[in-house]
Design an enzyme around this catalytic site. Sequence first.
Site, PDB file in Angstrom:
ATOM      1  N   GLN A   1      -4.603  18.766   5.370  1.00 56.32           N
ATOM      2  CA  GLN A   1      -4.378  18.435   3.570  1.00 56.32           C
ATOM      3  C   GLN A   1      -5.757  18.099   3.924  1.00 56.32           C
ATOM      4  O   GLN A   1      -6.526  17.248   4.467  1.00 56.32           O
ATOM      5  CB  GLN A   1      -3.459  17.173   3.408  1.00 56.32           C
ATOM      6  CG  GLN A   1      -3.581  17.052   1.929  1.00 56.32           C
ATOM      7  CD  GLN A   1      -4.497  15.376   1.914  1.00 56.32           C
ATOM      8  OE1 GLN A   1      -5.028  14.783   2.874  1.00 56.32           O
ATOM      9  NE2 GLN A   1      -5.602  15.943   0.618  1.00 56.32           N
TER      10      GLN A   1
ATOM     11  N   HIS B   1       0.924  12.527  -7.387  1.00 57.46           N
ATOM     12  CA  HIS B   1       0.269  11.399  -5.960  1.00 57.46           C
ATOM     13  C   HIS B   1       1.607  10.382  -6.391  1.00 57.46           C
ATOM     14  O   HIS B   1       0.978   9.430  -5.245  1.00 57.46           O
ATOM     15  CB  HIS B   1      -0.907  11.005  -6.358  1.00 57.46           C
ATOM     16  CG  HIS B   1      -1.862  11.798  -4.948  1.00 57.46           C
ATOM     17  ND1 HIS B   1      -2.291  12.207  -4.781  1.00 57.46           N
ATOM     18  CD2 HIS B   1      -1.976   9.999  -3.680  1.00 57.46           C
ATOM     19  CE1 HIS B   1      -3.649  12.077  -3.511  1.00 57.46           C
ATOM     20  NE2 HIS B   1      -3.016  10.235  -2.769  1.00 57.46           N
TER      21      HIS B   1
ATOM     22  N   LYS C   1      -2.228  21.173  -4.387  1.00 58.17           N
ATOM     23  CA  LYS C   1      -1.580  19.769  -4.375  1.00 58.17           C
ATOM     24  C   LYS C   1      -2.249  19.204  -6.036  1.00 58.17           C
ATOM     25  O   LYS C   1      -3.298  18.610  -5.884  1.00 58.17           O
ATOM     26  CB  LYS C   1      -1.399  19.158  -3.529  1.00 58.17           C
ATOM     27  CG  LYS C   1      -0.559  18.182  -3.574  1.00 58.17           C
ATOM     28  CD  LYS C   1      -0.285  17.013  -2.067  1.00 58.17           C
ATOM     29  CE  LYS C   1       0.326  16.171  -1.869  1.00 58.17           C
ATOM     30  NZ  LYS C   1      -0.442  14.255  -2.558  1.00 58.17           N
TER      31      LYS C   1
ATOM     32  N   TYR D   1       0.881  -1.183  -0.041  1.00 54.59           N
ATOM     33  CA  TYR D   1      -0.129  -0.707  -0.299  1.00 54.59           C
ATOM     34  C   TYR D   1       0.397   1.028   0.430  1.00 54.59           C
ATOM     35  O   TYR D   1       0.866   2.153  -1.144  1.00 54.59           O
ATOM     36  CB  TYR D   1      -1.111   0.529   1.019  1.00 54.59           C
ATOM     37  CG  TYR D   1      -2.302   1.323   1.727  1.00 54.59           C
ATOM     38  CD1 TYR D   1      -2.764   1.786   0.496  1.00 54.59           C
ATOM     39  CD2 TYR D   1      -1.305   1.988   2.552  1.00 54.59           C
ATOM     40  CE1 TYR D   1      -2.730   3.031   0.580  1.00 54.59           C
ATOM     41  CE2 TYR D   1      -1.982   3.206   2.629  1.00 54.59           C
ATOM     42  CZ  TYR D   1      -3.397   3.536   1.425  1.00 54.59           C
ATOM     43  OH  TYR D   1      -3.379   4.442   1.677  1.00 54.59           O
TER      44      TYR D   1
ATOM     45  N   ARG E   1      -4.728   0.287  -8.134  1.00 50.11           N
ATOM     46  CA  ARG E   1      -3.769  -0.107  -7.843  1.00 50.11           C
ATOM     47  C   ARG E   1      -3.677  -1.290  -7.792  1.00 50.11           C
ATOM     48  O   ARG E   1      -4.810  -2.301  -6.856  1.00 50.11           O
ATOM     49  CB  ARG E   1      -3.486   0.299  -6.278  1.00 50.11           C
ATOM     50  CG  ARG E   1      -3.601   1.762  -6.211  1.00 50.11           C
ATOM     51  CD  ARG E   1      -2.369   2.834  -5.430  1.00 50.11           C
ATOM     52  NE  ARG E   1      -3.197   3.658  -4.465  1.00 50.11           N
ATOM     53  CZ  ARG E   1      -4.003   4.683  -4.189  1.00 50.11           C
ATOM     54  NH1 ARG E   1      -4.189   4.397  -2.736  1.00 50.11           N
ATOM     55  NH2 ARG E   1      -4.128   5.996  -4.550  1.00 50.11           N
TER      56      ARG E   1
ATOM     57  N   TYR F   1      -9.477  16.874   1.542  1.00 49.11           N
ATOM     58  CA  TYR F   1      -9.910  16.209   0.786  1.00 49.11           C
ATOM     59  C   TYR F   1     -11.948  16.200   1.407  1.00 49.11           C
ATOM     60  O   TYR F   1     -11.228  17.002   2.663  1.00 49.11           O
ATOM     61  CB  TYR F   1      -9.912  14.530   0.892  1.00 49.11           C
ATOM     62  CG  TYR F   1      -8.922  14.243   0.061  1.00 49.11           C
ATOM     63  CD1 TYR F   1      -7.984  14.202  -0.574  1.00 49.11           C
ATOM     64  CD2 TYR F   1      -8.107  12.537   0.747  1.00 49.11           C
ATOM     65  CE1 TYR F   1      -7.432  13.314  -1.463  1.00 49.11           C
ATOM     66  CE2 TYR F   1      -6.977  12.576   0.338  1.00 49.11           C
ATOM     67  CZ  TYR F   1      -6.892  12.703  -0.911  1.00 49.11           C
ATOM     68  OH  TYR F   1      -5.669  11.872  -1.488  1.00 49.11           O
TER      69      TYR F   1
ATOM     70  N   SER G   1      -2.832  14.453   6.437  1.00 50.75           N
ATOM     71  CA  SER G   1      -3.944  14.221   6.196  1.00 50.75           C
ATOM     72  C   SER G   1      -5.164  14.664   6.471  1.00 50.75           C
ATOM     73  O   SER G   1      -5.488  13.929   7.268  1.00 50.75           O
ATOM     74  CB  SER G   1      -3.107  12.593   4.852  1.00 50.75           C
ATOM     75  OG  SER G   1      -4.753  12.379   5.099  1.00 50.75           O
TER      76      SER G   1
ATOM     77  N   THR H   1      -5.836  19.230  -2.010  1.00 52.16           N
ATOM     78  CA  THR H   1      -5.450  17.760  -3.110  1.00 52.16           C
ATOM     79  C   THR H   1      -6.706  17.471  -4.166  1.00 52.16           C
ATOM     80  O   THR H   1      -7.687  17.585  -3.811  1.00 52.16           O
ATOM     81  CB  THR H   1      -4.747  16.384  -2.253  1.00 52.16           C
ATOM     82  OG1 THR H   1      -4.179  17.042  -1.107  1.00 52.16           O
ATOM     83  CG2 THR H   1      -4.554  15.397  -3.299  1.00 52.16           C
TER      84      THR H   1
ATOM     85  N   ARG I   1       0.471   7.038  -7.672  1.00 55.23           N
ATOM     86  CA  ARG I   1      -0.396   6.234  -7.442  1.00 55.23           C
ATOM     87  C   ARG I   1      -2.129   6.686  -7.490  1.00 55.23           C
ATOM     88  O   ARG I   1      -2.953   5.737  -7.202  1.00 55.23           O
ATOM     89  CB  ARG I   1      -0.899   6.679  -5.784  1.00 55.23           C
ATOM     90  CG  ARG I   1       0.607   6.164  -5.283  1.00 55.23           C
ATOM     91  CD  ARG I   1       1.164   6.665  -3.872  1.00 55.23           C
ATOM     92  NE  ARG I   1      -0.321   6.691  -2.896  1.00 55.23           N
ATOM     93  CZ  ARG I   1      -0.131   5.103  -2.139  1.00 55.23           C
ATOM     94  NH1 ARG I   1       1.086   4.647  -2.573  1.00 55.23           N
ATOM     95  NH2 ARG I   1      -1.405   4.683  -1.280  1.00 55.23           N
TER      96      ARG I   1
HETATM   97  C1  FMN Z   1       0.780   5.759   1.991  1.00 53.22           C
HETATM   98  C2  FMN Z   1       0.901   6.801   1.182  1.00 53.22           C
HETATM   99  C3  FMN Z   1      -0.515   7.461   1.374  1.00 53.22           C
HETATM  100  C4  FMN Z   1      -0.980   8.818   1.002  1.00 53.22           C
HETATM  101  N1  FMN Z   1      -1.991   9.719   1.114  1.00 53.22           N
HETATM  102  C5  FMN Z   1      -2.201  10.819   1.256  1.00 53.22           C
HETATM  103  C6  FMN Z   1      -3.237  11.660   0.777  1.00 53.22           C
HETATM  104  O1  FMN Z   1      -4.194  11.169   2.078  1.00 53.22           O
HETATM  105  N2  FMN Z   1      -3.985  12.367   0.661  1.00 53.22           N
HETATM  106  C7  FMN Z   1      -2.459  13.224  -0.157  1.00 53.22           C
HETATM  107  O2  FMN Z   1      -2.613  14.530  -0.850  1.00 53.22           O
HETATM  108  N3  FMN Z   1      -1.235  12.864  -0.812  1.00 53.22           N
HETATM  109  C8  FMN Z   1      -1.036  11.362  -0.231  1.00 53.22           C
HETATM  110  N4  FMN Z   1      -0.695  10.427  -0.634  1.00 53.22           N
HETATM  111  C9  FMN Z   1       0.557  11.681  -1.694  1.00 53.22           C
HETATM  112  C10 FMN Z   1       1.629  11.360  -0.774  1.00 53.22           C
HETATM  113  O3  FMN Z   1       1.531  13.336  -0.047  1.00 53.22           O
HETATM  114  C11 FMN Z   1       2.932  12.360  -2.779  1.00 53.22           C
HETATM  115  O4  FMN Z   1       1.941  12.506  -3.227  1.00 53.22           O
HETATM  116  C12 FMN Z   1       3.119  11.352  -2.723  1.00 53.22           C
HETATM  117  O5  FMN Z   1       3.759  10.528  -1.786  1.00 53.22           O
HETATM  118  C13 FMN Z   1       4.176  11.800  -3.288  1.00 53.22           C
HETATM  119  O6  FMN Z   1       5.315  12.708  -3.243  1.00 53.22           O
HETATM  120  P1  FMN Z   1       5.134  14.325  -4.159  1.00 53.22           P
HETATM  121  O7  FMN Z   1       3.862  14.699  -4.428  1.00 53.22           O
HETATM  122  O8  FMN Z   1       6.824  15.027  -2.995  1.00 53.22           O
HETATM  123  O9  FMN Z   1       5.949  14.050  -5.574  1.00 53.22           O
HETATM  124  C14 FMN Z   1       0.018   9.331  -0.069  1.00 53.22           C
HETATM  125  C15 FMN Z   1       1.144   8.784  -0.505  1.00 53.22           C
HETATM  126  C16 FMN Z   1       1.281   7.850   0.116  1.00 53.22           C
HETATM  127  C17 FMN Z   1       2.581   6.732  -0.127  1.00 53.22           C
END
Ligand code: FMN
Length: 307
Positions: A130, A280, A256, A27, A167, A132, A109, A158, A283
């Site tokens: 953050q 993200h 974001k 995950y 995924r 949603y 988050s 976001t 993801r």
């Molecule tokens: C396990 C996991 C959970 C995440 N949950 C959120 C989230 O709840 N909200 C969000 O805006 N981004 C979430 N992200 C995205 C991260 O905030 C971030 O965008 C991502 O790790 C990539 O980094 P970067 O944006 O600096 O490239 C999540 C990433 C991962 C790996």
Amino acid sequence: MGLASAVNIADLRRLARRRLPRLVFDYIDGGAEDEFTLRDNSRAFDDVRFRPHQCVAVPQCDLRTTVLGTTLALPFLLAPIGFSRMFYPRGEAVAARSASAAGTAYILSTFSGTRLEEVREHASGPLWYQLYVPGGRAVAEAAIARARAAGYSALVVTIDTPVSGMRERDYRNGVRPLLAGDWRGSLPHLWQFVTHPRWVMNYVADGAPRVFPNVELPAVGAMPCSDVSQLLASTVITWSDFAWIRDAWRGPVVVKGIHTADDARCAIDAGADALVVSNHGGRQLDGVPGSLRALPEVIAASMAALT
Ligand SMILES: Cc1cc2nc3c(=O)[nH]c(=O)nc-3n(C[C@H](O)[C@H](O)[C@H](O)COP(=O)(O)O)c2cc1C
């Protein structure tokens, strides 16, 4: 190898792979579909080469920078990570405390497993919230009011989750039946937990959380984790929503999930104070370029829009 001998992120990743049940590790580690974008995020950094200046005396390195009026000791912040309590007991509170100790900010988050007020108690440095909007505007406004009252200093909206990313690792690992509380459907995957008793004990000792306590749904109370895909998809953010979001927050708003010049201009028109160029972590939408590759286009458009 233990935590004390880990020297880089690759070491930490190896440790996590060993300590976490496979579905929990995947995950965090996985991306959408073929994970092209996930890999390209790293490759884009691999392609960067430095041009150093030599013969410059630097008695003390200073990485300080100022973001939205706050001075940070490091030129990066901790990104919002949903449900970090699944990885470590009270994960969000621990991460926020670590960010403060390192002199940087932590972004909590909406899908935190820990109450935003409790996270605030653990952090001595800046916190951002953050957003949603699962459950719609009134639910989001209530969370925004709580974040403001608790002293969060910026709101990060976001915009790249109109649907949950596909995924494939999560499907293979039986995450969906588990989230839905379908133990029978999860049975083939139970061995992952049996082989990681320390993780199971920690998770149970932490209260085996199954809700997002910052999202208070009418009649339901704290939002169950199992509702995440359906509620996200039913409450998509559009540019016009930024009017009520800014009214409710009355502070700096960060957008974001920007990849393109067009969206950078839209975000600035919608009143954004800062942008996060991000896909993200690969993801969400697979097939978009690594975030670092999108950075020059977004910077050029933002500069042009602001002059
Ligand atoms: C396990 C996991 C959970 C995440 N949950 C959120 C989230 O709840 N909200 C969000 O805006 N981004 C979430 N992200 C995205 C991260 O905030 C971030 O965008 C991502 O790790 C990539 O980094 P970067 O944006 O600096 O490239 C999540 C990433 C991962 C790996």
